[in-house]
Design a protein around this motif. Sequence first.
Motif, short mmCIF file in Angstrom:
data_model
loop_
_atom_site.label_atom_id
_atom_site.label_comp_id
_atom_site.label_asym_id
_atom_site.label_seq_id
_atom_site.Cartn_x
_atom_site.Cartn_y
_atom_site.Cartn_z
N TYR B 151 2.43 -9.54 -33.96
CA TYR B 151 1.45 -10.63 -34.00
C TYR B 151 0.77 -10.68 -35.37
CZ TYR B 151 -2.14 -13.61 -31.72
OH TYR B 151 -2.97 -14.62 -31.33
N GLN B 152 0.98 -9.66 -36.18
CA GLN B 152 0.38 -9.53 -37.51
C GLN B 152 -1.13 -9.65 -37.52
OE1 GLN B 152 3.04 -12.61 -39.36
NE2 GLN B 152 3.26 -11.00 -40.87
N PRO B 153 -1.78 -8.84 -36.73
CA PRO B 153 -3.24 -8.92 -36.68
C PRO B 153 -3.83 -8.21 -37.89
CG PRO B 153 -2.51 -7.13 -35.30
CD PRO B 153 -1.28 -7.72 -35.91
N SER B 154 -5.05 -8.56 -38.24
CA SER B 154 -5.72 -7.76 -39.26
C SER B 154 -6.57 -6.70 -38.57
CB SER B 154 -6.57 -8.66 -40.17
OG SER B 154 -7.41 -9.47 -39.38
N ILE B 155 -6.79 -6.90 -37.27
CA ILE B 155 -7.53 -5.88 -36.53
C ILE B 155 -6.88 -5.65 -35.17
CG2 ILE B 155 -9.22 -7.59 -35.69
CD1 ILE B 155 -11.29 -5.25 -35.82
N LEU B 156 -6.79 -4.39 -34.81
CA LEU B 156 -6.13 -3.98 -33.58
C LEU B 156 -7.17 -3.33 -32.66
CD1 LEU B 156 -3.10 -3.96 -32.79
CD2 LEU B 156 -2.96 -1.66 -33.72
N LEU B 157 -7.29 -3.84 -31.44
CA LEU B 157 -8.18 -3.21 -30.47
C LEU B 157 -7.33 -2.43 -29.48
CD1 LEU B 157 -10.58 -6.17 -29.53
CD2 LEU B 157 -10.81 -4.52 -31.39
N MET B 158 -7.64 -1.16 -29.29
CA MET B 158 -6.84 -0.37 -28.38
C MET B 158 -7.75 0.22 -27.30
SD MET B 158 -4.32 1.40 -31.18
CE MET B 158 -2.83 1.44 -30.21
N ASP B 159 -7.42 -0.10 -26.06
CA ASP B 159 -8.25 0.32 -24.93
C ASP B 159 -7.63 1.51 -24.21
OD1 ASP B 159 -10.06 0.51 -22.91
OD2 ASP B 159 -9.38 -1.26 -21.83
N GLU B 160 -8.10 2.69 -24.51
CA GLU B 160 -7.56 3.93 -23.95
C GLU B 160 -6.04 3.87 -23.82
OE1 GLU B 160 -9.52 5.77 -20.80
OE2 GLU B 160 -11.43 4.74 -21.10
N PRO B 161 -5.36 3.60 -24.93
CA PRO B 161 -3.93 3.29 -24.82
C PRO B 161 -3.09 4.48 -24.35
CG PRO B 161 -4.55 3.52 -27.12
CD PRO B 161 -5.81 3.57 -26.33
N PHE B 162 -3.57 5.70 -24.56
CA PHE B 162 -2.71 6.85 -24.26
C PHE B 162 -3.22 7.64 -23.06
CE2 PHE B 162 -2.36 6.62 -29.10
CZ PHE B 162 -1.51 5.53 -28.99
N ALA B 163 -4.07 7.01 -22.26
CA ALA B 163 -4.67 7.73 -21.14
C ALA B 163 -3.64 8.08 -20.08
CB ALA B 163 -5.80 6.90 -20.53
N SER B 164 -2.54 7.30 -19.99
CA SER B 164 -1.61 7.62 -18.91
C SER B 164 -0.27 8.16 -19.39
CB SER B 164 -1.42 6.39 -18.01
OG SER B 164 -1.59 5.20 -18.72
N VAL B 165 -0.26 8.84 -20.55
CA VAL B 165 0.97 9.52 -20.96
C VAL B 165 0.70 11.03 -21.08
CG1 VAL B 165 1.95 7.54 -22.15
CG2 VAL B 165 0.50 9.12 -23.41
N ASP B 166 1.77 11.82 -21.07
CA ASP B 166 1.56 13.27 -21.10
C ASP B 166 1.11 13.73 -22.48
OD1 ASP B 166 4.03 14.39 -22.67
OD2 ASP B 166 4.79 12.81 -21.33
N ALA B 167 0.62 14.98 -22.55
CA ALA B 167 -0.06 15.48 -23.75
C ALA B 167 0.83 15.43 -25.00
CB ALA B 167 -0.55 16.90 -23.50
N GLN B 168 2.10 15.81 -24.87
CA GLN B 168 2.95 15.85 -26.06
C GLN B 168 3.22 14.46 -26.59
OE1 GLN B 168 6.65 17.99 -25.60
NE2 GLN B 168 5.47 19.85 -25.22
N THR B 169 3.54 13.54 -25.67
CA THR B 169 3.78 12.16 -26.05
C THR B 169 2.52 11.60 -26.71
OG1 THR B 169 5.10 12.01 -24.08
CG2 THR B 169 4.58 9.95 -25.16
N ARG B 170 1.43 12.01 -26.18
CA ARG B 170 0.15 11.54 -26.68
C ARG B 170 -0.03 11.89 -28.15
NH1 ARG B 170 -4.84 11.58 -22.98
NH2 ARG B 170 -6.23 10.43 -24.32
N GLY B 171 0.28 13.14 -28.48
CA GLY B 171 0.19 13.57 -29.88
C GLY B 171 1.06 12.69 -30.77
N ASP B 172 2.31 12.46 -30.33
CA ASP B 172 3.24 11.63 -31.10
C ASP B 172 2.68 10.22 -31.29
OD1 ASP B 172 4.89 13.77 -31.09
OD2 ASP B 172 6.21 13.03 -29.49
N LEU B 173 2.12 9.68 -30.22
CA LEU B 173 1.61 8.30 -30.28
C LEU B 173 0.39 8.21 -31.19
CD1 LEU B 173 2.06 7.22 -26.55
CD2 LEU B 173 3.29 6.34 -28.52
N GLU B 174 -0.43 9.28 -31.19
CA GLU B 174 -1.58 9.29 -32.10
C GLU B 174 -1.10 9.22 -33.55
OE1 GLU B 174 -4.30 11.97 -29.07
OE2 GLU B 174 -3.59 12.85 -30.95
N ASP B 175 -0.07 10.03 -33.85
CA ASP B 175 0.46 10.00 -35.22
C ASP B 175 1.08 8.65 -35.53
OD1 ASP B 175 -0.38 12.55 -35.79
OD2 ASP B 175 1.44 13.49 -35.01
N LEU B 176 1.67 8.04 -34.50
CA LEU B 176 2.24 6.71 -34.69
C LEU B 176 1.14 5.71 -35.09
CD1 LEU B 176 4.69 4.73 -34.32
CD2 LEU B 176 3.80 4.34 -32.03
#
Lengths: 271, 272
Positions: B151-176
């Motif tokens: 969508y090419q936003p200049s601002i991204l709002l993220m609402d607890e995006p990683f609350a329902s994934v496991d801890a390891q995936t979560r780390g990867d997604l944070e780095d993403l």
Amino acid sequence: MRLMAVRTSARLRRGLSTLDALLPVLSVAAALGVWELVSRTGLISERDLPAMSTCVRALWHLLETGTFWHELLLTVRGWALGLAVATVLAVPIGIVLGSSDLAGRAFRVPIEFLRPIPSAALIPLLFLTLGTNLKSEIFLAAFGAFWPLLVQTMYGVRDLDPVALDTARSFGLGPVERLYRITLPSTVPYIATGLRISSTVSLILAFTAELFMGIPGLGQAVNVAGAFGLTDQLYALALATGFLGVAIHIVSKAVERRALRWHPSQRRAAA
Amino acid sequence: MLEIRHLGKTYGSGERATRAVGDVDLTVTEGELVCVVGPSGCGKTTLLKCIGGLLRPTSGEVVLRGRRVTDPPEEMALVFQDYSRSLMPWTSVRNNVLLPLRHKKLARAERSRLVEEALDAVGLTRFIDHYPWQLSGGMQQRVAIARALAYQPSILLMDEPFASVDAQTRGDLEDLVLSVRERFGVTIVFVTHDIDESVYLADRIAVLTHAPTEVKELIAVDLPSPRDQIATKELPDFARLRAHVYRLIKRERPAAGDLADEEALAATRAET
């Protein structure tokens, strides 16, 4: 020990799946057998209920006549047009009534009043208004098929996920785009169920219209056969109508499976 | 670039009114990553929906690049917590990412380029023709992120995006998220209830009070960049910040009366 248990259960499962496939065949064979017996033993006189084999033979002869196929086509036409009219009306109305609380509440009483009216009760009215013709047949079939489709579509729209709509809104999709990108596709499973129910209803009512109003088609043929005491033909036509119903069911099931490849109820088949 | 001025949101009216957001003041500058942390049920999601233009605030205003937000702005994209409900199960990953681009006036080639670039950024190029439900939870959330990026936003709002994934995936997604921010230069407002996550990601952390929520404290995170899941989290500063945020939130633990409020809030939410 465990390995053996696993093996046995695998064999058991294979055995069960063969049984699954055989079961409908067995039940049909049993029903036909009972029919044959009831008639042959004179439990019901052969004049009222000819033996199954006689009726099947009569059906076989019917299949060789052009009149039969013509009548079948007429019934199919009444069914298809009735279902089409019902769909064209019920889906948009269902979407409106489902998405607006106000409209839903406003029309709840008239809908709950009209819905349980047996469609056949309209036949006398149709004699007086539309007359003995295709229009009456289509009206009757459409009237019956309309309600299940309407109710299913309304439920589908009400069940729409607010997160999906919020997502679409946040990406700037307007109301029209939300309707056909989000609302319609998520409602499709409900509409499909409605269509499956309504297609049966539409066939029954197309047939009923022909039977009671003398509109050409399989229903009228049954009426004529009855009037002339041709009971074997009467049952043969009833059988033919039954087969038509099965065919319609199989086709609509296949269409549903294709349209809903993505839906949890169909996923295993797709994977 | 984003100014939240005296924002308040009350659900319902009269006797049954529930104040979810009290009075939130927050300014986010261009290119910044701000994490919003608060005790659970404090009205974080309500706040985010107001910022995103999905809910109209009862008082105060949100101003994005000098323009007041009344509808979802075109330069803003949202990533929801519930990826399974936010993605469209009936169509492919490609079409899901394409969704926000359909009504933009773009050439066909430009559209597919944006989709491919966004999927490349989240490492899902190979899965472009899969259905979302054929992917794991973490991958589905990456699809949702790709969709927001396309969508090419200049601002991204993220609402607890990683609350329902496991801890390891979560780390990867944070780095993403951090790499995506580098690559696309987007400003990010990231709502979470996970304190470690907020310290790890943020340039600044806004700690919220209990509902009706306000900003309790703004904390600058001066950890070195680029962040690293192991090295950054070993730093004494990380531990210090983490403990600080923890204490702030712990002090917000709801009293018995507040809990009743929370139930009322949940009830009104269910109605709206």
